[in-house]
Motif scaffolding. Structure first.
Motif, PDB file in Angstrom:
ATOM      1  N   SER A 111      37.117  39.205  50.402  1.00 17.36           N
ATOM      2  CA  SER A 111      38.585  39.583  50.966  1.00 17.36           C
ATOM      3  C   SER A 111      38.584  38.179  51.269  1.00 17.36           C
ATOM      4  O   SER A 111      39.664  37.849  50.867  1.00 17.36           O
ATOM      5  N   ALA A 112      38.162  37.115  51.749  1.00 16.88           N
ATOM      6  CA  ALA A 112      38.699  35.817  51.545  1.00 16.88           C
ATOM      7  C   ALA A 112      38.389  34.695  50.722  1.00 16.88           C
ATOM      8  O   ALA A 112      39.532  34.223  50.514  1.00 16.88           O
ATOM      9  N   GLY A 113      37.076  35.746  50.194  1.00 18.16           N
ATOM     10  CA  GLY A 113      37.739  34.778  48.968  1.00 18.16           C
ATOM     11  C   GLY A 113      38.567  35.047  47.630  1.00 18.16           C
ATOM     12  O   GLY A 113      38.614  34.508  47.204  1.00 18.16           O
ATOM     13  N   ILE A 114      38.499  36.384  47.522  1.00 14.54           N
ATOM     14  CA  ILE A 114      39.844  36.518  46.928  1.00 14.54           C
ATOM     15  C   ILE A 114      40.948  35.876  47.379  1.00 14.54           C
ATOM     16  O   ILE A 114      41.569  35.577  46.714  1.00 14.54           O
ATOM     17  N   MET A 115      40.545  36.100  48.463  1.00 12.57           N
ATOM     18  CA  MET A 115      42.526  35.316  48.663  1.00 12.57           C
ATOM     19  C   MET A 115      42.665  33.638  48.713  1.00 12.57           C
ATOM     20  O   MET A 115      43.549  33.291  48.423  1.00 12.57           O
ATOM     21  N   LEU A 116      41.298  33.081  48.875  1.00 13.57           N
ATOM     22  CA  LEU A 116      41.328  31.637  48.784  1.00 13.57           C
ATOM     23  C   LEU A 116      41.254  31.576  46.894  1.00 13.57           C
ATOM     24  O   LEU A 116      42.144  30.441  47.014  1.00 13.57           O
ATOM     25  N   LEU A 117      40.601  32.066  46.345  1.00 18.95           N
ATOM     26  CA  LEU A 117      41.278  31.952  44.212  1.00 18.95           C
ATOM     27  C   LEU A 117      42.831  32.887  44.351  1.00 18.95           C
ATOM     28  O   LEU A 117      42.889  32.128  43.144  1.00 18.95           O
ATOM     29  N   ILE A 118      43.713  33.490  45.073  1.00 23.78           N
ATOM     30  CA  ILE A 118      45.039  34.361  44.383  1.00 23.78           C
ATOM     31  C   ILE A 118      45.715  33.107  45.320  1.00 23.78           C
ATOM     32  O   ILE A 118      46.835  32.231  44.367  1.00 23.78           O
ATOM     33  N   LEU A 119      45.962  32.443  46.304  1.00 24.41           N
ATOM     34  CA  LEU A 119      46.844  31.633  46.885  1.00 24.41           C
ATOM     35  C   LEU A 119      46.389  30.401  46.623  1.00 24.41           C
ATOM     36  O   LEU A 119      47.461  29.815  46.165  1.00 24.41           O
ATOM     37  N   ARG A 120      44.776  30.044  46.341  1.00 22.56           N
ATOM     38  CA  ARG A 120      44.791  28.981  45.886  1.00 22.56           C
ATOM     39  C   ARG A 120      44.886  27.480  46.575  1.00 22.56           C
ATOM     40  O   ARG A 120      45.274  26.925  45.822  1.00 22.56           O
ATOM     41  N   PRO A 121      44.933  27.220  48.099  1.00 18.68           N
ATOM     42  CA  PRO A 121      44.967  26.566  48.827  1.00 18.68           C
ATOM     43  C   PRO A 121      44.366  25.109  48.725  1.00 18.68           C
ATOM     44  O   PRO A 121      43.994  24.546  49.023  1.00 18.68           O
ATOM     45  N   ILE A 122      42.465  25.591  47.952  1.00 25.77           N
ATOM     46  CA  ILE A 122      41.959  24.568  47.215  1.00 25.77           C
ATOM     47  C   ILE A 122      41.185  24.481  46.246  1.00 25.77           C
ATOM     48  O   ILE A 122      41.393  26.457  45.884  1.00 25.77           O
TER      49      ILE A 122
END
Length: 317
Positions: A111-122
């Motif tokens: 779930s954290a990976g999905i959020m990182l890819l959706i919001l893209r802070p990095i």
């Protein structure tokens, strides 16, 4: 004998059908696996050619496409053997719930990976620093893990939940960055002349942006001199090289112009001709004289007005 032959003759169509189903299932499985790998490679190639697709999303999207095809392939193989897929899906759902409860940490990473890819802070290629103390260039954000490459070439692999829960400082997201270079001008030197020299230095540098304009101002007064801050703006990609160059060229410019390098704070100690502290020497002589007088006349210690008495304001006891 005839009965046995009739039994085998009746069993042969079933064996033939089973062999055909097995062969077809193997063909479906092999074709599905081949197509899944082909689609995964195709997604990676198309994403690499397109400038509008973030490279960070590519590994996870390729994995989703690959395993989606494989899951449908497995369901088609089971249906070929007469397995009720509806019941199988219900069983898989219950098993998935149990596995999900047992693998909460892993699902948290997903779930954290999905959020990182959706919001893209990095994003891949950006230099970031985490509040956990780890910094480096983002190489890949996967389904479970995030991989960073540090400045010294060491690869660091982190769970996605660690990255998502940390405070992320992204040094490459903005197009420009501000650089501050402090320099100390020794007291007695011409501060205005030093500032003028530094302004000429930054004004002619090709990596220093004209907007916002460079600023060279007095920032503070220290024990060893006047603190002058050289503030410039530069493209983020050139920040590191400009910082190293400015740290060298700022001091060299002042030294070439005759400005003295600042020294640590010095404290003066006055000593006598013989190399001893005169004050301490005189105090020691006076104390010895009073001790001699007290031994000759002990009544002085009982006199409050006498300097040898410990209660006297001028006593050194």
């Amino acid at each position: 004998m005839e009965y046995t032959w009739n039994g085998l003759a009746g069993l042969w169509p079933r064996v033939f059908d089973l062999g055909v189903n097995l062969l077809v299932a193997l063909l479906i499985l092999g074709a599905g696996w081949w197509i899944s790998n082909l689609l995964g490679r195709w997604v990676r190639r198309m994403a690499a050619r397109s400038p509008h697709i973030d490279p960070t999303v590519v590994p996870m999207f390729a994995s989703v496409v690959t395993w989606a095809v494989r899951v449908f392939t497995i369901i088609a193989v089971l249906a070929r053997f007469g397995v009720q897929t509806a019941s199988l899906i219900a069983v898989l759902g219950a098993a998935g719930l149990a596995i999900g409860l047992a693998l909460q940490g892993t699902l948290q990473n997903i779930s954290a990976g999905i959020m990182l890819l959706i919001l893209r802070p990095i994003r891949a290629g950006e230099y970031v620093a985490l509040s956990t103390g780890i910094d480096g260039t983002v190489d890949e954000v996967g389904l479970f893990l995030t991989r960073l490459i540090k400045a010294d070439g060491i690869t660091v692999t982190l769970p996605n939940s660690t990255v998502w829960n940390a405070t992320i400082t992204n040094y490459a997201r903005n197009a420009t960055r501000r650089l501050d270079v402090p320099v100390v001008i020794q007291y007695g030197d011409d501060v205005d002349a030093a500032i003028e020299r530094l302004q000429q230095l930054v004004a002619g540098h090709p990596d220093v942006l004209e907007t916002p304009a460079p600023v060279v101002k007095i920032e503070d007064y220290r024990d060893n001199g006047v603190l002058v801050n050289v503030r410039v703006w530069t493209p983020s990609s050139k920040f590191g090289d400009l910082r190293w160059e400015m740290l060298h060229s700022v001091r060299k410019t002042l030294d070439d112009a005759g400005f003295q390098s600042p020294l640590p704070l010095q404290r003066a100690i006055h000593v006598g001709a013989a190399g001893h502290d005169e004050g301490a020497e005189n105090a020691g002589a006076a104390q010895a004289a009073r001790a001699t007088e007290n031994r000759a006349n002990p009544a002085n210690l009982a006199n409050p007005a006498h300097p040898s008495n410990p209660s006297h304001p001028g006593s050194s006891a």
